[in-house]
Write a protein that holds these residues in place. Sequence first.
Motif, mmCIF file in Angstrom:
data_model
loop_
_atom_site.group_PDB
_atom_site.id
_atom_site.type_symbol
_atom_site.label_atom_id
_atom_site.label_comp_id
_atom_site.label_asym_id
_atom_site.label_seq_id
_atom_site.Cartn_x
_atom_site.Cartn_y
_atom_site.Cartn_z
ATOM 1 N N SER B 139 12.596 7.443 9.042
ATOM 2 C CA SER B 139 11.324 7.013 9.602
ATOM 3 C C SER B 139 10.204 7.643 8.783
ATOM 4 O O SER B 139 10.453 8.326 7.794
ATOM 5 N N ASN B 140 8.996 7.383 9.215
ATOM 6 C CA ASN B 140 7.825 7.871 8.509
ATOM 7 C C ASN B 140 7.295 9.064 9.285
ATOM 8 O O ASN B 140 7.173 9.001 10.508
ATOM 9 N N ALA B 141 6.983 10.153 8.613
ATOM 10 C CA ALA B 141 6.540 11.353 9.316
ATOM 11 C C ALA B 141 5.036 11.534 9.182
ATOM 12 O O ALA B 141 4.560 12.563 8.741
ATOM 13 N N GLU B 144 2.296 10.926 15.291
ATOM 14 C CA GLU B 144 2.897 10.394 16.504
ATOM 15 C C GLU B 144 2.656 8.888 16.577
ATOM 16 O O GLU B 144 1.811 8.338 15.876
ATOM 17 N N GLY B 145 3.354 8.251 17.466
ATOM 18 C CA GLY B 145 3.105 6.826 17.686
ATOM 19 C C GLY B 145 3.888 5.969 16.715
ATOM 20 O O GLY B 145 4.233 6.387 15.607
ATOM 21 N N MET B 146 4.176 4.760 17.177
ATOM 22 C CA MET B 146 5.025 3.864 16.392
ATOM 23 C C MET B 146 4.418 3.508 15.045
ATOM 24 O O MET B 146 5.105 3.416 14.039
ATOM 25 N N SER B 147 3.095 3.302 15.014
ATOM 26 C CA SER B 147 2.482 2.861 13.764
ATOM 27 C C SER B 147 2.618 3.919 12.682
ATOM 28 O O SER B 147 2.768 3.607 11.510
ATOM 29 N N ALA B 148 2.538 5.185 13.098
ATOM 30 C CA ALA B 148 2.606 6.246 12.106
ATOM 31 C C ALA B 148 4.042 6.577 11.740
ATOM 32 O O ALA B 148 4.302 7.217 10.724
ATOM 33 N N ARG B 149 4.986 6.125 12.561
ATOM 34 C CA ARG B 149 6.375 6.521 12.322
ATOM 35 C C ARG B 149 7.190 5.422 11.653
ATOM 36 O O ARG B 149 8.302 5.658 11.206
ATOM 37 N N HIS B 328 2.027 3.083 -5.543
ATOM 38 C CA HIS B 328 1.521 1.897 -4.852
ATOM 39 C C HIS B 328 0.376 2.294 -3.939
ATOM 40 O O HIS B 328 0.560 2.533 -2.754
ATOM 41 N N ARG B 329 -0.812 2.344 -4.545
ATOM 42 C CA ARG B 329 -1.982 2.743 -3.760
ATOM 43 C C ARG B 329 -2.325 1.694 -2.706
ATOM 44 O O ARG B 329 -2.986 1.983 -1.726
ATOM 45 N N ASP B 330 -1.859 0.465 -2.931
ATOM 46 C CA ASP B 330 -2.188 -0.617 -1.991
ATOM 47 C C ASP B 330 -1.386 -0.509 -0.700
ATOM 48 O O ASP B 330 -1.745 -1.101 0.313
ATOM 49 N N ARG B 331 -0.293 0.267 -0.708
ATOM 50 C CA ARG B 331 0.520 0.350 0.503
ATOM 51 C C ARG B 331 0.090 1.537 1.361
ATOM 52 O O ARG B 331 -0.619 2.423 0.906
ATOM 53 N N ASN B 332 0.601 1.550 2.601
ATOM 54 C CA ASN B 332 0.407 2.720 3.456
ATOM 55 C C ASN B 332 1.228 3.879 2.904
ATOM 56 O O ASN B 332 2.183 3.679 2.157
ATOM 57 N N ASN B 333 0.849 5.107 3.307
ATOM 58 C CA ASN B 333 1.607 6.267 2.834
ATOM 59 C C ASN B 333 3.009 6.266 3.438
ATOM 60 O O ASN B 333 3.223 5.767 4.528
#
Lengths: 116, 662
Positions: B139-141, B144-149, B328-333
């Motif tokens: 997952s993405n660290a 919190e929350g689904m969007s950030a994960r 990929h600066r265009d993507r989310n971290n």
Amino acid sequence: MPENKLELLQGTLDLMVLQTLSAMGPLHGYGVARRIEQISGDQVLLNQGTIYAALIRLQQRGWISAKWGTSENNRQARFYSITKRGLQKLAAETDYWRRLSDVMGRVLATAEESSK
Amino acid sequence: MTDWIRETSARFVSLFRKQAMDADLEKDLATHVDLLTSDNQRRGMTPDEARRQALVSMGGLSAVKELHRDTRGLPWVDTLMQDVKYSFRTLRRDAGLTTFAIIIVGLGVGASSTVFNLFNALLLRPLPFSEPDRLTWISNARGEGMSARTIQSDYVLDMRAQAKSFSDVAAYYAFYGVGDSKMTGVGDPERLTGVPVTQNFFPLLGVQPRYGRNFNQQESQMRGPRAILLSHRFWERRFASDPQVVGRPVVLDGDPFTIIGVLPESFDFGSMFAPGRQIDIFMPLPLAPEINRQGNTSFAIGRLKAGVSLESARSELTVLGKNLTEQHRDRNNFVPAVVGLRDQVSGSFRSAMVVLSCAVAVLMLVVCANLSNLLLARAVSRQREMAVRAALGAGKARLIRQMLTESLVLSLAGSTVGLVLAIGGTRLLTRLDTVGIPLLLHARVDGTALAFVMLAAIFTGIVFGLTPALRTSGISVNSTLKESGRGTSEAKGHGLLRGGLVVSEIALACVLLVGAGLLIRSFLRVLEVNLGFRPESAVTMRVDPSPRYATVEQRNAYFDEMLRRAGEIPGVQAAALTDALPLGRNRTGAPRQRGRRTREGEFPLAFVRVVSDGYFKAMGIPIRSGRDFTQRDTPSAQGCHHHQRGGSPSASGLGRIPSAKS
């Protein structure tokens, strides 16, 4: 009853029974007991009842088998005979006893020599 | 070795052929005595003497029979059976105590093995996938929350191509909505919950469809042939377990789909990844630019290559995530977080399960102390009996064995009751399919559970039986027998021991009570948290007007009529509409105040809800200042109006609903 009869060691009775059956063919319990007493020249202290414990033990291990038959006095009795596996066991045990008595004999001989 | 097995099984068989074998021996012995007697007579003895001598050299017939029995059978089983029979007799005499003891043990064992079944399903039994130890959750660290994960889908593609620690990486779309798909065309229309998964999702887990096949390449592309897989439960419920369902067409949200397969019963997506939810169908998740543009959408599951440790995979992905984010600066971290799948699924329940197990262990100790005490009290009244047995030659070990057999009979009987309770309890637990505990459906009474009950029974039997047994067997024969009458005075040490047991029992019970009390208090606190709305006696229902209502006016008329009719149902106090329930989906917006210029980056961030008039009343949300919407607040563009109100500082209706933001 003579005082100087031999007490049977653990396991020796089983071997005697096997050997007796191997030599004599099928025998009933009394036959086995009488044969052992004859061969030993009445030297062993044989409680004849223990023969039956030995017989059932050997039977449960598959070394002898039993079959109903008629005895000399016309009564029913089981006749025991040695099985193939019993013969194998007998050979192995005989070898073991020979070696043991050989070693015992030698050890005791040295003891006699040193005590002279 | 084979001789030993042969002999033991023969001995075992002989236990059941006692009479026949005794009869055979009897015949042998009769013949033997007969032959020996006639031989003795031949040696010159009188008939009587000959017979007597024959019996002497046999060593006594009853001794021979006894020896025969011991040689051919299992003497300890005989003793055990005797003890068990005797135990049953004495326990039946003490019916009250016996019933009480069985109930206590039953409750204890029932509770502990139910907890064990849960423990087993959550933490012990391997996940129902092939080589589950090699499965990881990625997952993405970023918070919190689904969007950030969640992870953007192009990163999943990159991980598949570049991460060397993994043999494969699959993903599922995390923002599926409960009841998002409307199924029509087969019987009554129904709302279904469907999860989009990548083509390699099921193969990676090692899940084979029970019927049909997995998604193919074409189906897993954007705008490919529309295909769905059915979950086993949904298939059972809706299609009556019909294997012919594969290949059938269904209509989802107006589009035709083909059922291409049915998943096996062992695979339950909800219980693994979304406890408390039931997933009905699966559709393909294309890892296409269109999905990538949606931003963070997915959770990934990686299968480690053989021999690769979790740590090395973690460090590889950390570096990879950093590099990819920079490239990929265009993507989310992307800040990858890798954990074992088991830890993800049930790791958070480990401490809770340990606490629960400890509580149950304490409960079992209370049970043991309680029964120990009962048996001690009983032992006092049986002192004479034991003394008599000792005087008749029963050894200390024999008496202890007798007493332990009794307590084991008690605990085994109790455990049988406990097992029944545990089966019922576990079944009840698995029915709780709205509770957010993972793998709950996998809890069941299996071989391990039976072994646990057996062990618990033997353990408790020994624990509560040992003290009374040692006490009773240690009595002095002489003084006990000399004391006349019943109900002899209790020895001092005896009283102390029983007192100690009572004290420890109460202490343990207190530990349990205080623990349970604190838990309940915390739970009540959680219930008392002010949500900002009143969920009690509120019901929600999802409504989608059919596509026949083409224009906004038509749809509004539909909604107005629906609300009017809903409000007329007896017992309904208020009815209203919203596009998003509190604590549901988040949708941020940047509302602007009319007539005021806001610079870039200065937009007040707000969670925007579109609601109808009467919503605040229906939800029980208090309005701090100003007023609720009314029917008249409906000019041409409803949405605009709401936005304006939400953003205006003077009438901060929406801004004052803090709970809705959490």
